[in-house]
Motif scaffolding. Sequence first.
Motif, PDB file in Angstrom:
ATOM      1  N   ALA A   3       0.912  -1.127  -0.006  1.00 11.01           N
ATOM      2  CA  ALA A   3       0.156   0.055   0.083  1.00 11.01           C
ATOM      3  C   ALA A   3       0.872   1.223   0.026  1.00 11.01           C
ATOM      4  N   SER A   4       2.015   1.036   0.407  1.00 10.34           N
ATOM      5  CA  SER A   4       2.961   2.413   0.625  1.00 10.34           C
ATOM      6  C   SER A   4       3.283   2.935  -0.775  1.00 10.34           C
ATOM      7  N   LYS A   5       3.121   2.127  -1.766  1.00 12.23           N
ATOM      8  CA  LYS A   5       3.637   2.631  -3.082  1.00 12.23           C
ATOM      9  C   LYS A   5       2.622   3.187  -3.969  1.00 12.23           C
ATOM     10  N   ALA A   6       1.432   2.763  -3.489  1.00 15.83           N
ATOM     11  CA  ALA A   6       0.026   3.395  -4.422  1.00 15.83           C
ATOM     12  C   ALA A   6      -1.000   3.840  -3.359  1.00 15.83           C
ATOM     13  N   ASN A   7      -0.738   5.304  -3.061  1.00  8.89           N
ATOM     14  CA  ASN A   7      -2.049   5.806  -2.207  1.00  8.89           C
ATOM     15  C   ASN A   7      -1.950   7.379  -2.551  1.00  8.89           C
ATOM     16  N   SER A   8      -2.707   8.132  -1.840  1.00 15.71           N
ATOM     17  CA  SER A   8      -3.035   9.384  -2.127  1.00 15.71           C
ATOM     18  C   SER A   8      -1.829  10.158  -1.864  1.00 15.71           C
ATOM     19  N   ALA A   9      -0.838   9.816  -1.369  1.00 18.16           N
ATOM     20  CA  ALA A   9       0.324  10.461  -0.599  1.00 18.16           C
ATOM     21  C   ALA A   9       0.162  11.834   0.079  1.00 18.16           C
ATOM     22  N   LEU A  10      -0.862  11.658   0.800  1.00 21.35           N
ATOM     23  CA  LEU A  10      -1.296  12.817   1.777  1.00 21.35           C
ATOM     24  C   LEU A  10      -1.032  12.554   3.236  1.00 21.35           C
ATOM     25  N   VAL A  11      -0.457  13.950   3.793  1.00 19.26           N
ATOM     26  CA  VAL A  11      -0.204  13.529   5.267  1.00 19.26           C
ATOM     27  C   VAL A  11      -1.469  14.416   5.742  1.00 19.26           C
ATOM     28  N   HIS A  12      -2.392  13.395   6.118  1.00 23.50           N
ATOM     29  CA  HIS A  12      -3.808  14.006   6.718  1.00 23.50           C
ATOM     30  C   HIS A  12      -3.630  14.702   7.755  1.00 23.50           C
ATOM     31  N   VAL A 182     -10.770  -5.949   2.320  1.00 26.73           N
ATOM     32  CA  VAL A 182      -9.987  -5.230   1.448  1.00 26.73           C
ATOM     33  C   VAL A 182     -10.343  -4.307   0.215  1.00 26.73           C
ATOM     34  N   ARG A 183     -10.318  -3.156   0.121  1.00 22.55           N
ATOM     35  CA  ARG A 183     -10.733  -2.170  -0.911  1.00 22.55           C
ATOM     36  C   ARG A 183      -9.677  -1.958  -1.735  1.00 22.55           C
ATOM     37  N   SER A 184     -10.004  -1.545  -3.060  1.00 24.29           N
ATOM     38  CA  SER A 184      -8.960  -1.236  -4.134  1.00 24.29           C
ATOM     39  C   SER A 184      -9.174   0.331  -4.295  1.00 24.29           C
ATOM     40  N   GLY A 185      -8.197   1.034  -4.558  1.00 18.68           N
ATOM     41  CA  GLY A 185      -8.336   2.476  -4.697  1.00 18.68           C
ATOM     42  C   GLY A 185      -7.662   2.827  -5.963  1.00 18.68           C
ATOM     43  N   GLU A 186      -8.577   3.010  -7.057  1.00 20.15           N
ATOM     44  CA  GLU A 186      -7.773   3.454  -8.308  1.00 20.15           C
ATOM     45  C   GLU A 186      -7.625   4.732  -8.642  1.00 20.15           C
ATOM     46  N   TYR A 187      -6.624   5.274  -9.409  1.00 14.86           N
ATOM     47  CA  TYR A 187      -6.296   6.372  -9.462  1.00 14.86           C
ATOM     48  C   TYR A 187      -5.873   6.636 -11.063  1.00 14.86           C
ATOM     49  N   MET A 188      -5.933   8.157 -11.462  1.00 15.93           N
ATOM     50  CA  MET A 188      -5.302   8.667 -12.633  1.00 15.93           C
ATOM     51  C   MET A 188      -4.483   9.859 -12.346  1.00 15.93           C
ATOM     52  N   PRO A 217      -2.618  17.942  -6.018  1.00 18.39           N
ATOM     53  CA  PRO A 217      -1.168  18.107  -6.571  1.00 18.39           C
ATOM     54  C   PRO A 217      -0.501  17.194  -5.908  1.00 18.39           C
ATOM     55  N   THR A 218       0.767  16.547  -6.768  1.00 20.17           N
ATOM     56  CA  THR A 218       1.704  15.639  -5.981  1.00 20.17           C
ATOM     57  C   THR A 218       2.812  16.738  -5.625  1.00 20.17           C
ATOM     58  N   VAL A 219       4.005  16.030  -5.011  1.00 23.19           N
ATOM     59  CA  VAL A 219       5.046  16.831  -4.714  1.00 23.19           C
ATOM     60  C   VAL A 219       5.864  17.133  -6.087  1.00 23.19           C
ATOM     61  N   HIS A 220       5.645  16.282  -6.939  1.00 20.03           N
ATOM     62  CA  HIS A 220       6.692  16.451  -8.126  1.00 20.03           C
ATOM     63  C   HIS A 220       5.619  17.221  -9.140  1.00 20.03           C
ATOM     64  N   GLY A 221       4.382  17.690  -8.879  1.00 19.28           N
ATOM     65  CA  GLY A 221       4.006  18.598  -9.955  1.00 19.28           C
ATOM     66  C   GLY A 221       2.991  18.004 -10.749  1.00 19.28           C
ATOM     67  N   ASN A 222       2.706  16.767 -10.432  1.00 16.62           N
ATOM     68  CA  ASN A 222       1.510  16.241 -11.292  1.00 16.62           C
ATOM     69  C   ASN A 222       0.179  16.485 -10.517  1.00 16.62           C
ATOM     70  N   LEU A 223      -1.028  15.910 -11.367  1.00 13.13           N
ATOM     71  CA  LEU A 223      -2.322  16.273 -10.654  1.00 13.13           C
ATOM     72  C   LEU A 223      -2.730  14.651 -10.538  1.00 13.13           C
ATOM     73  N   LEU A 224      -3.496  14.422  -9.497  1.00  9.31           N
ATOM     74  CA  LEU A 224      -3.718  12.858  -8.979  1.00  9.31           C
ATOM     75  C   LEU A 224      -5.372  12.768  -8.815  1.00  9.31           C
ATOM     76  N   LEU A 225      -5.938  12.080  -9.264  1.00  8.46           N
ATOM     77  CA  LEU A 225      -7.342  12.035  -8.997  1.00  8.46           C
ATOM     78  C   LEU A 225      -7.593  10.558  -8.565  1.00  8.46           C
ATOM     79  N   GLY A 226      -8.566  10.346  -7.575  1.00 12.30           N
ATOM     80  CA  GLY A 226      -8.750   9.072  -6.912  1.00 12.30           C
ATOM     81  C   GLY A 226      -8.716   9.311  -5.343  1.00 12.30           C
ATOM     82  N   PRO A 227      -8.990   8.067  -4.910  1.00 12.86           N
ATOM     83  CA  PRO A 227      -9.072   6.572  -5.091  1.00 12.86           C
ATOM     84  C   PRO A 227     -10.555   6.270  -5.253  1.00 12.86           C
ATOM     85  N   THR A 228     -10.804   5.343  -5.745  1.00  9.33           N
ATOM     86  CA  THR A 228     -12.210   4.727  -5.764  1.00  9.33           C
ATOM     87  C   THR A 228     -11.990   3.733  -4.474  1.00  9.33           C
TER      88      THR A 228
END
Length: 436
Positions: A3-12, A182-188, A217-228
């Motif tokens: 999970a640590s490689k595919a999440n919303s990358a947020l420090v809530h 377990v639930r999957s969270g999909e992203y674009m 936004p991500t720290v690298h400047g992309n835009l992240l949409l998700g997760p389902t």
Amino acid sequence: MGASKANSALVHAGYNPKPGTLKALLNVRGSEMFEELCAELGVGYKRIGALVVGTEDEMDILHELLERGRTNGVRGLRIVCGEELREMEPMLSDNISCALYAPTSAITCPYELTVAAVGNAMDNGVELRRDFKVTGIRPCDGGYELISPAGRIAAKYYINSAGLHAGEVCTYTGGEDLQRTVRSGEYMLLDRECAGFVRHTIFPTPTKHGKGILVTPTVHGNLLLGPTSIEREDKDDTSVTPEGINEILEKTRKTVKDIPYWKVITSFAGLRSVDEDFIIKPGERCIHLMRIGSPGLSAAPAIAVYVKDMLAEFGLELVPKDNFNPYRKPCHGLSEMSPDDRNKLIKQNSKYGRIICRCEGISEGEIVDAIRMNPGARDLDGVKRRTRAGMGRCQGGFCSPAVLEILARELGIKPEEVTKSGGGSYILVGKTKEER
Ligand SMILES: Cc1cc2nc3c(=O)[nH]c(=O)nc-3n(C[C@H](O)[C@H](O)[C@H](O)COP(=O)(O)OP(=O)(O)OC[C@H]3O[C@@H](n4cnc5c(N)ncnc54)[C@H](O)[C@@H]3O)c2cc1C
């Protein structure tokens, strides 16, 4: 690679978890530790703030969240409406009229943080075993023997942090598998051209199904949409589905307008448990971490301290190291350097002047560093997650063959032996033309 490689990358910030839970306590504590930790480990961190947006009808839910956050000890929360909200975030959809603003919410890079934390531990003397899947644990000599097809390790204590598989591992010494749905969270993920499209992390008003689909936004400047949030039987099923993508398109339109969806460069999914609370459970000379779903990333630094204190309660003597070094240099950064600094570096080593990944501007020197630094990259994905070579618009279309050659040369293996992500994920099967 869990999970640590595919999440919303947020420090809530910590307004979501129910007051009194471990999640609430460790989220707020972890979030307060994050900035310093990222600075020490050379990992991206930006406190951009979050907006949980809603319509007039959703105002009551936003006030409930505000109260929850205040009870949890989150600083700076407030409701913003009208003109002020539009000024803060001009791209909000027209139906949005109010928001809960959480200024302490931040973004980071979860896989770089994980690699950096392991690298720093190794720099300070920790030994890492890769490809060591624990398949059994046997009590022996007042401790344990951890059994894997790759070998065995004797341990006085063990900490079971096997993510979604922690429940299985817990049963190896007679414990109960408490890991549940377990639930999957999909992203674009959208191209870095979209940098600045939104300024904050934008959440919809939450429902009983969860925090909802965000735009950030991500720290690298992309835009992240998700997760389902789609239930999965298989704990390793990270497939991306047309239904998931359609849901992302439909729901993000409700919070943010005119998103340039055609700038998508990749899609991916991560899997998490969605329970009300974490379970951090001591056993006989062991600690099991189960149901570490969101906000497990934000809470991670505080979870570590919590687990360390539990070990001390077992009677383990914990002696701080005199020469502990908390710092780690990142193995990429050339593209953010000034031309003068870049030139200085290239004069010292011309490999920093040979650009391998054109999309992200990553040089051969940085790739070599990633292979040589702790924990050294061993495959294409390892290089990608340390340097960003292959993370850009062409997703490795141009740079993969060159990265493969560098890996083969540095590791002293044949190109056919290089893999995409370990195991049997070989890329080349052999030569099609013999050299003359
Ligand atoms: C879609 C999604 C969005 C999320 N968004 C956020 C967010 O924005 N902010 C946030 O704070 N949290 C978020 N989370 C939660 C966060 O990602 C997780 O809580 C956190 O990454 C869990 O870390 P972990 O180390 O427990 O598990 P993992 O990262 O899954 O690591 C478990 C490791 O154990 C290894 N393992 C498994 N079985 C064995 C075995 N038998 N032997 C040896 N090793 C084994 C695996 O290979 C893996 O490397 C999100 C999660 C998902 C999936």
